[in-house]
Design an enzyme around this catalytic site. Structure first.
Site, mmCIF file in Angstrom:
data_model
loop_
_atom_site.group_PDB
_atom_site.id
_atom_site.type_symbol
_atom_site.label_atom_id
_atom_site.label_comp_id
_atom_site.label_asym_id
_atom_site.label_seq_id
_atom_site.Cartn_x
_atom_site.Cartn_y
_atom_site.Cartn_z
ATOM 1 N N SER A 121 -14.913 -20.799 2.622
ATOM 2 C CA SER A 121 -15.953 -20.139 2.984
ATOM 3 C C SER A 121 -16.316 -20.004 1.267
ATOM 4 O O SER A 121 -15.651 -18.651 1.653
ATOM 5 C CB SER A 121 -16.690 -19.933 4.183
ATOM 6 O OG SER A 121 -18.142 -18.913 4.045
ATOM 7 N N HIS A 136 -23.849 -14.761 -4.129
ATOM 8 C CA HIS A 136 -25.306 -14.019 -4.927
ATOM 9 C C HIS A 136 -25.668 -13.045 -6.224
ATOM 10 O O HIS A 136 -24.867 -12.414 -6.480
ATOM 11 C CB HIS A 136 -25.024 -12.225 -3.541
ATOM 12 C CG HIS A 136 -25.407 -13.560 -2.332
ATOM 13 N ND1 HIS A 136 -26.608 -14.052 -1.473
ATOM 14 C CD2 HIS A 136 -24.827 -12.986 -1.156
ATOM 15 C CE1 HIS A 136 -26.107 -13.960 0.250
ATOM 16 N NE2 HIS A 136 -25.180 -13.963 0.116
ATOM 17 N N HIS A 144 -23.510 -21.695 -1.581
ATOM 18 C CA HIS A 144 -22.951 -21.196 0.148
ATOM 19 C C HIS A 144 -22.332 -22.804 0.263
ATOM 20 O O HIS A 144 -23.369 -23.887 -0.142
ATOM 21 C CB HIS A 144 -23.828 -21.407 1.129
ATOM 22 C CG HIS A 144 -23.175 -21.738 2.556
ATOM 23 N ND1 HIS A 144 -23.133 -22.874 3.218
ATOM 24 C CD2 HIS A 144 -21.924 -20.462 3.244
ATOM 25 C CE1 HIS A 144 -22.349 -22.706 4.514
ATOM 26 N NE2 HIS A 144 -21.924 -21.575 4.312
ATOM 27 N N VAL A 148 -16.031 -25.400 4.323
ATOM 28 C CA VAL A 148 -15.817 -26.682 4.338
ATOM 29 C C VAL A 148 -13.973 -26.643 5.430
ATOM 30 O O VAL A 148 -13.665 -25.545 5.265
ATOM 31 C CB VAL A 148 -14.727 -28.560 3.275
ATOM 32 C CG1 VAL A 148 -15.836 -28.823 2.857
ATOM 33 C CG2 VAL A 148 -14.254 -27.603 2.393
ATOM 34 N N HIS A 154 -37.682 -19.050 13.836
ATOM 35 C CA HIS A 154 -38.283 -17.884 13.997
ATOM 36 C C HIS A 154 -39.497 -17.674 13.020
ATOM 37 O O HIS A 154 -40.009 -16.692 12.512
ATOM 38 C CB HIS A 154 -37.793 -16.467 14.331
ATOM 39 C CG HIS A 154 -36.978 -16.403 13.482
ATOM 40 N ND1 HIS A 154 -35.901 -17.054 13.157
ATOM 41 C CD2 HIS A 154 -37.549 -14.745 12.125
ATOM 42 C CE1 HIS A 154 -35.665 -16.250 12.121
ATOM 43 N NE2 HIS A 154 -35.868 -14.811 11.729
ATOM 44 N N GLY A 207 -12.418 -13.177 15.280
ATOM 45 C CA GLY A 207 -12.276 -12.997 13.559
ATOM 46 C C GLY A 207 -12.281 -12.133 13.159
ATOM 47 O O GLY A 207 -12.642 -10.436 13.828
#
Length: 308
Positions: free
Chosen positions: A98, A102, A112, A115, A181, A265
């Site tokens: 991952s 930024h 981002h 895989v 939202h 995790g």
């Protein structure tokens, strides 16, 4: 689709993912040679572990993380798969990379990429397995050139396998990276696929590799193009305001975050995606005709960027 006599090899996948982590970090390091990635190795309670590599307070990347994990668990969390409820609670093995970057400059978008590979009941004669992943771009100011390059690169990564995959994965990305939202997308999309095994293990793995390897080709030219642009305090505050949307999505909807927390995790690695500086303002609205309004009204809409 299942290919006869083709047993998935999670270790082969893990070897590729480790190399992908190194490749990404090496490229990002080129922009901040004076600031090496901090590295943490960690272990998972029921087997395996990972390597988290982080960079903070760089001249180009204010914060970035590239996380590799290869874990074994006794009970697959429900968040791991959207369409296979019957295997929730089964023993599992999972491997993934991952990436979340930024940048400091508001004119450079956040990016981002993820895989990953899952296999449930790995010791059985008929394990259930699949690949997942993709990448998406979150700009704070819109540039059509960047959007076209991003999506054209994504399309090229998919077209060698099936000319229909890009449109399918793009649509899934637009649907997935949507902040319900707020009734708005997180960014300009890209690729997203999940529960994918229709090409058999070897070709499905090749597709995942193509997507993972194309990420740097999609992102780095954009970083290079925008990183020297001048910006002011208003640009910076807008960047921090829009980063709030990134946080809201990741904490409420992101399956990777939910899976990581549900599977107990490593919290620091799971939340590496959080931006370092964020602002929320009550009922803030952009000035009519401003670049900020242009981002929302023009860029944060599903568009066929690859063919424009």
């Amino acid at each position: 689709m299942t290919v006869a006599n083709e047993h998935p090899d999670v270790n082969q996948v893990a070897v590729f993912l480790k190399q992908l982590q190194i490749q990404c970090c090496d490229r990002f390091q080129e922009f901040n040679p004076e600031l090496p990635f901090h590295q943490d190795r960690w272990t998972y309670e029921t087997g395996g572990g990972g390597i988290t590599r982080m960079i903070e307070n760089g001249q180009v990347f204010e914060k970035g993380g590239v996380n590799f994990s290869h874990i074994k668990g006794n009970s697959l969390p429900a968040a791991a798969t959207a369409s296979r409820d019957h295997i929730a609670g089964k023993p599992f093995e999972a491997a993934g990379v991952s990436v979340v970057m930024h940048p400091l400059n508001p004119f450079v978008p956040s990016a981002h990429m993820n895989v990953r590979f899952f296999i449930a009941d790995p010791e059985s004669s008929h394990p259930v397995w699949w690949f997942a992943g993709g990448y998406d771009l979150t700009p704070y100011y819109g540039f059509a050139e960047d959007c076209k390059h991003w999506h054209q690169t994504a399309k090229a990564a998919c077209d060698k396998f099936n000319p229909d995959f890009y449109d399918k994965f793009k649509a899934q990305c637009d649907q997935y990276f949507f902040i319900t939202h707020r009734n708005e997308p997180r960014g300009i999309g890209g690729l997203f696929f999940d529960d994918f095994n229709e090409l058999g293990f070897t070709e499905s793995f090749s597709l995942m590799q193509s997507v993972g390897n194309s990420f740097l080709d999609a992102y780095m030219p954009i970083v290079e193009r925008r990183r020297h642009m001048k910006y002011n305090d208003a640009n910076r505050r807008y960047q921090c305001y829009r980063r709030g949307r990134y946080v809201e999505f990741n904490l409420i909807y992101d399956r990777g975050t939910i899976f990581g927390l549900q599977s107990a995790g490593r919290t620091e690695s799971i939340l590496m995606s959080m931006p370092p500086a964020v602002e929320w303002h009550y009922n803030w609205q952009p000035q009519p005709g401003s670049e900020e309004e242009n981002l929302i009204r023009y860029y944060l809409k599903p568009r066929d960027w690859a063919r424009e």
